[in-house]
Design a protein around this motif. Structure first.
Motif, mmCIF file in Angstrom:
data_model
loop_
_atom_site.group_PDB
_atom_site.id
_atom_site.type_symbol
_atom_site.label_atom_id
_atom_site.label_comp_id
_atom_site.label_asym_id
_atom_site.label_seq_id
_atom_site.Cartn_x
_atom_site.Cartn_y
_atom_site.Cartn_z
ATOM 1 N N SER A 186 -55.392 -15.605 -16.310
ATOM 2 C CA SER A 186 -56.532 -15.765 -15.394
ATOM 3 C C SER A 186 -56.701 -17.196 -14.898
ATOM 4 O O SER A 186 -57.514 -17.456 -14.003
ATOM 5 C CB SER A 186 -57.819 -15.321 -16.096
ATOM 6 N N HIS A 187 -55.970 -18.136 -15.441
ATOM 7 C CA HIS A 187 -56.122 -19.543 -15.049
ATOM 8 C C HIS A 187 -55.506 -19.768 -13.668
ATOM 9 O O HIS A 187 -54.480 -19.164 -13.325
ATOM 10 C CB HIS A 187 -55.431 -20.429 -16.093
ATOM 11 N N ARG A 192 -49.492 -20.745 -9.742
ATOM 12 C CA ARG A 192 -49.015 -21.971 -9.106
ATOM 13 C C ARG A 192 -47.511 -21.893 -8.845
ATOM 14 O O ARG A 192 -46.737 -21.489 -9.706
ATOM 15 C CB ARG A 192 -49.340 -23.157 -10.019
ATOM 16 N N LYS A 193 -47.085 -22.306 -7.666
ATOM 17 C CA LYS A 193 -45.666 -22.330 -7.310
ATOM 18 C C LYS A 193 -45.103 -23.753 -7.369
ATOM 19 O O LYS A 193 -43.943 -23.948 -7.738
ATOM 20 C CB LYS A 193 -45.463 -21.771 -5.897
ATOM 21 N N ARG A 194 -45.938 -24.731 -6.993
ATOM 22 C CA ARG A 194 -45.482 -26.118 -7.000
ATOM 23 C C ARG A 194 -45.528 -26.667 -8.420
ATOM 24 O O ARG A 194 -46.520 -26.461 -9.133
ATOM 25 C CB ARG A 194 -46.389 -26.954 -6.077
ATOM 26 N N PRO A 272 -44.616 -24.343 -14.255
ATOM 27 C CA PRO A 272 -43.521 -25.286 -13.995
ATOM 28 C C PRO A 272 -44.042 -26.718 -13.950
ATOM 29 O O PRO A 272 -45.150 -26.983 -13.463
ATOM 30 C CB PRO A 272 -42.976 -24.844 -12.637
ATOM 31 N N ILE A 273 -43.254 -27.644 -14.503
ATOM 32 C CA ILE A 273 -43.643 -29.058 -14.503
ATOM 33 C C ILE A 273 -42.479 -29.883 -13.975
ATOM 34 O O ILE A 273 -41.319 -29.466 -14.015
ATOM 35 C CB ILE A 273 -44.044 -29.547 -15.914
#
Length: 309
Positions: A186-187, A192-194, A272-273
């Protein structure tokens, strides 16, 4: 007793046990030659050993004659004492051998939580196959406490994921792991894709492990050049972090080993980081002053053969 009572230097104060064994053999077999043969000593060597000891002792223990050498009356008295000393030496040797066998049959391992939860069980199972009679005790603490246990001798070997190992300990790399960012489905970061950058991560209130853990130390060092937000919550186990994140307490940076099943099941989402190196080396540690316990050496070898991805 003065240093020269039984000889010249401190090292000469104590009689060689082989000389005492020879004296007892002479008493039992009736002559120097027979006694020497009984203990496997050449007669000339036996004669020299007794003569040297008589000189250091200051009394004569052998009566020498063309028919052979036998004990004097003083020698008979010394033999009684020698027998007691040899019996005590045999008891000491037996006790030390029993102690060595007991030590070699027991291994105490200390491991930090990530290693203990995800790697040690496999390693210990393989060790028990190789050493079925080995008694193993496992102490599970954070990396800082593992260092203390090994350094104080309360553990024979330790396994940690902390990037820094105290200089008083020896180390050997045994496996690799990496930290990943995880959130609840739920966050907002779950979609997020980037890739997430280090500055954004540092400015976020995170669910973190306690100070002293290898996970916390790795994270703190990776973000040391950035302004940090205060932690959302500090927890003392990977399981507690996983549950807190899944419950919506916030993102966490945690061992991939610890959350891989939760990510596969969809309980957590890996974010992803970019710009951060969160790969870490896991180490075996032991004291520099002591030889590595034989079973510990086997365990370290097993760990190195089973490198974690």
């Amino acid at each position: 007793m003065a240093a020269n009572d039984l000889g010249g230097t401190r090292g000469e104060r104590w009689p060689d046990l082989s000389v005492l064994e020879l004296l007892v053999a002479i008493s039992e077999h009736g002559s120097l030659s027979a006694g020497a043969r009984a203990i496997g000593m050449a007669q000339p060597n036996a004669s020299r050993a007794i003569a040297t000891w008589e000189k250091n002792l200051g009394i004569r223990v052998l009566e020498r004659s063309p028919r052979g050498s036998t004990l004097t009356s003083d020698g008979d008295v010394v033999v009684d004492w020698a027998s007691a000393v040899l019996d005590a030496a045999a008891e000491l040797r037996t006790a030390v051998e029993a102690l060595r066998r007991d030590q070699n049959s027991h291994l105490t391992v200390a491991a930090s939580l990530t290693v203990a939860e995800h790697l040690i069980p496999v390693w210990l199972t393989r060790l028990r196959r190789e050493r079925p009679d080995l008694d193993v005790g496992l102490l599970v603490h954070n990396s800082r406490e593992v260092f203390d246990l090994v350094g104080s001798g309360r553990a024979d070997v330790g396994f940690v994921e902390s990037p820094r190992v105290p200089s008083r300990l020896r180390r050997m790399s045994v496996a690799h792991d990496r930290l990943i960012v995880v959130v609840a489905p739920s966050h907002p970061w779950a979609r997020r894709k980037r890739p997430l950058g280090p500055s954004e991560l540092a400015s976020t209130s995170l669910v973190v492990r306690e100070p002293g853990s290898g996970t916390r130390t790795t994270l703190d060092e990776a973000l040391s050049g950035y302004d940090r937000d205060a932690p959302a919550i500090e927890l003392s186990s990977n399981a507690a972090v996983r549950i807190a994140v899944a419950s919506g307490a916030g993102p966490a940076v945690i061992s991939e080993l610890a959350v891989a099943p939760a990510v596969r099941s969809g309980e957590l989402v890996a974010v992803p980081i970019a710009g951060l190196d969160l790969v870490r080396t896991l180490h075996a540690v032991w004291t520099d002053a002591a030889a590595l316990h034989p079973a510990a050496a086997d365990l370290v070898a097993i760990a190195r053969r089973q490198l974690a991805p």
